[in-house]
Design an enzyme around this catalytic site. Sequence first.
Site, PDB file in Angstrom:
ATOM      1  N   GLU A  22      -4.410   2.552  20.710  1.00 13.70           N
ATOM      2  CA  GLU A  22      -4.678   3.560  19.768  1.00 13.70           C
ATOM      3  C   GLU A  22      -5.601   4.681  20.496  1.00 13.70           C
ATOM      4  O   GLU A  22      -5.499   4.538  21.717  1.00 13.70           O
ATOM      5  CB  GLU A  22      -5.646   3.086  18.473  1.00 13.70           C
ATOM      6  CG  GLU A  22      -4.798   3.047  17.476  1.00 13.70           C
ATOM      7  CD  GLU A  22      -4.813   4.516  16.699  1.00 13.70           C
ATOM      8  OE1 GLU A  22      -4.886   5.462  17.222  1.00 13.70           O
ATOM      9  OE2 GLU A  22      -4.271   4.573  15.511  1.00 13.70           O
ATOM     10  N   ARG A 116     -15.052  -0.928  10.120  1.00 17.16           N
ATOM     11  CA  ARG A 116     -15.315  -0.502  11.562  1.00 17.16           C
ATOM     12  C   ARG A 116     -14.925   0.828  11.820  1.00 17.16           C
ATOM     13  O   ARG A 116     -14.101   1.532  10.983  1.00 17.16           O
ATOM     14  CB  ARG A 116     -14.349  -1.526  12.365  1.00 17.16           C
ATOM     15  CG  ARG A 116     -12.951  -1.285  12.231  1.00 17.16           C
ATOM     16  CD  ARG A 116     -11.797  -2.005  13.258  1.00 17.16           C
ATOM     17  NE  ARG A 116     -10.527  -1.829  13.057  1.00 17.16           N
ATOM     18  CZ  ARG A 116      -9.757  -0.872  13.354  1.00 17.16           C
ATOM     19  NH1 ARG A 116     -10.290   0.250  13.583  1.00 17.16           N
ATOM     20  NH2 ARG A 116      -8.235  -0.929  12.923  1.00 17.16           N
ATOM     21  N   ASN A 118     -12.507   3.891  13.073  1.00 17.92           N
ATOM     22  CA  ASN A 118     -11.021   3.963  13.539  1.00 17.92           C
ATOM     23  C   ASN A 118     -11.015   5.112  14.443  1.00 17.92           C
ATOM     24  O   ASN A 118     -11.459   5.224  15.586  1.00 17.92           O
ATOM     25  CB  ASN A 118     -10.251   4.030  12.407  1.00 17.92           C
ATOM     26  CG  ASN A 118      -8.737   3.585  12.502  1.00 17.92           C
ATOM     27  OD1 ASN A 118      -8.510   2.704  13.428  1.00 17.92           O
ATOM     28  ND2 ASN A 118      -7.902   4.314  12.022  1.00 17.92           N
ATOM     29  N   GLU A 138      -4.491  -6.887   5.184  1.00 15.28           N
ATOM     30  CA  GLU A 138      -3.090  -6.335   5.409  1.00 15.28           C
ATOM     31  C   GLU A 138      -2.957  -4.937   5.177  1.00 15.28           C
ATOM     32  O   GLU A 138      -3.372  -4.407   4.081  1.00 15.28           O
ATOM     33  CB  GLU A 138      -2.054  -7.247   4.479  1.00 15.28           C
ATOM     34  CG  GLU A 138      -1.867  -8.426   4.931  1.00 15.28           C
ATOM     35  CD  GLU A 138      -1.128  -8.776   6.186  1.00 15.28           C
ATOM     36  OE1 GLU A 138      -0.457  -7.988   6.876  1.00 15.28           O
ATOM     37  OE2 GLU A 138      -1.641  -9.742   6.791  1.00 15.28           O
ATOM     38  N   ASN A 170      -7.897   8.475   9.732  1.00 18.31           N
ATOM     39  CA  ASN A 170      -7.169   8.170  10.912  1.00 18.31           C
ATOM     40  C   ASN A 170      -6.872   9.606  11.602  1.00 18.31           C
ATOM     41  O   ASN A 170      -8.051  10.360  11.822  1.00 18.31           O
ATOM     42  CB  ASN A 170      -5.569   7.836  10.488  1.00 18.31           C
ATOM     43  CG  ASN A 170      -5.132   6.480  11.253  1.00 18.31           C
ATOM     44  OD1 ASN A 170      -5.498   6.365  12.184  1.00 18.31           O
ATOM     45  ND2 ASN A 170      -4.686   5.555  10.329  1.00 18.31           N
ATOM     46  N   ASP A 222      -0.450   7.784  10.763  1.00 18.01           N
ATOM     47  CA  ASP A 222      -1.521   7.387  11.336  1.00 18.01           C
ATOM     48  C   ASP A 222      -2.282   8.719  12.310  1.00 18.01           C
ATOM     49  O   ASP A 222      -2.613   9.496  11.763  1.00 18.01           O
ATOM     50  CB  ASP A 222      -0.982   6.273  12.264  1.00 18.01           C
ATOM     51  CG  ASP A 222      -1.924   5.111  12.865  1.00 18.01           C
ATOM     52  OD1 ASP A 222      -3.097   5.726  13.224  1.00 18.01           O
ATOM     53  OD2 ASP A 222      -1.438   4.158  12.879  1.00 18.01           O
TER      54      ASP A 222
END
Length: 318
Positions: A22, A116, A118, A138, A170, A222
């Site tokens: 990432e 957390r 991202n 998931e 994101n 994303d």
Amino acid sequence: MSQGTKIECHVERIGPPLILGEGPHWDVDTQKLYYVDIDGMAMWRYDPQTGKNTKYEMGEKTVSLIVPVEGKPSKYVISWGRELVAVTWDGEDKGPGSKVAVEPMAAVEPDLGNNRFNDGKVDLEGRLWAGTMPMGEEFEYTVATPGRGCLYTLDGGKANTQLKGVGISNGLDWTRDWKSMYFIDSILRRVDCFDVSGGKLDTASRRTVFDFQKNGIKGVPDGLTMDTEGKLWVACFNGYQVIRIDPANGKLLGYIPIPAAMTTSVAFGGPNLDVLYVTSASLGMTDEQRKADGNAGALFRVTGLGVTGYPGRSIKLD
């Protein structure tokens, strides 16, 4: 896909398989790409001159973003679980427990141990924006319990809340006039836009510029980046692709097939800023499966696009 055309280009794998690659960031000063392996708890560097990938394994907690500190070579701000810390790294391989300086900067959500940090990015004024999300669930089922994340800015060593009720914070980027910010909450499967002024988000101005479901796009939005024509490039998690969209009219302009299902993020780089770097993930795969696949979780280089982008911005701490 009912709209858009396949973009002619060359896609090449240039990095090893990671668990959750990432946060690609092209640093103009060093002419190198920095990125992370979130679940591998490590930050990585790719040197296009040598073709070498090196890593710094933080260990203990997830690492989801890395940005250089302006005017301080070898110093970076990274996320570490729910913390933002500054680290010093010479770019060479280092394993867990290496004696390197770690400087705490800010921490968030002490009551949400399952959250957390991202994605994150530095704005045009040198301020870091970074959001949070729940982990250990998931991806496709997190929609059942959205809204436990937030989007923050790091101001003077303090994390200030810009947006609440975020499912999975994101991709984000800003128009060059610094009046609008594009943002992805992956749970909503769309790209939204906000007005910004003086480093503050106008939450009431939120509007959707591209909807994955309405456009029949495979995968989940994303990471994203903007090119110099003002168009957005969006990585499609579980979609085997990166798409290019026009935020002005909501049109899909084209797509790049990526030989990894879990495409995670994108960034322009290279001496001419005409190379698109793409990260990916191999979540849920065994080491043997990653080795057999080779592409899942790898870093890719896309050339021949005929467009240029912007380099990553360094954070200003002083």
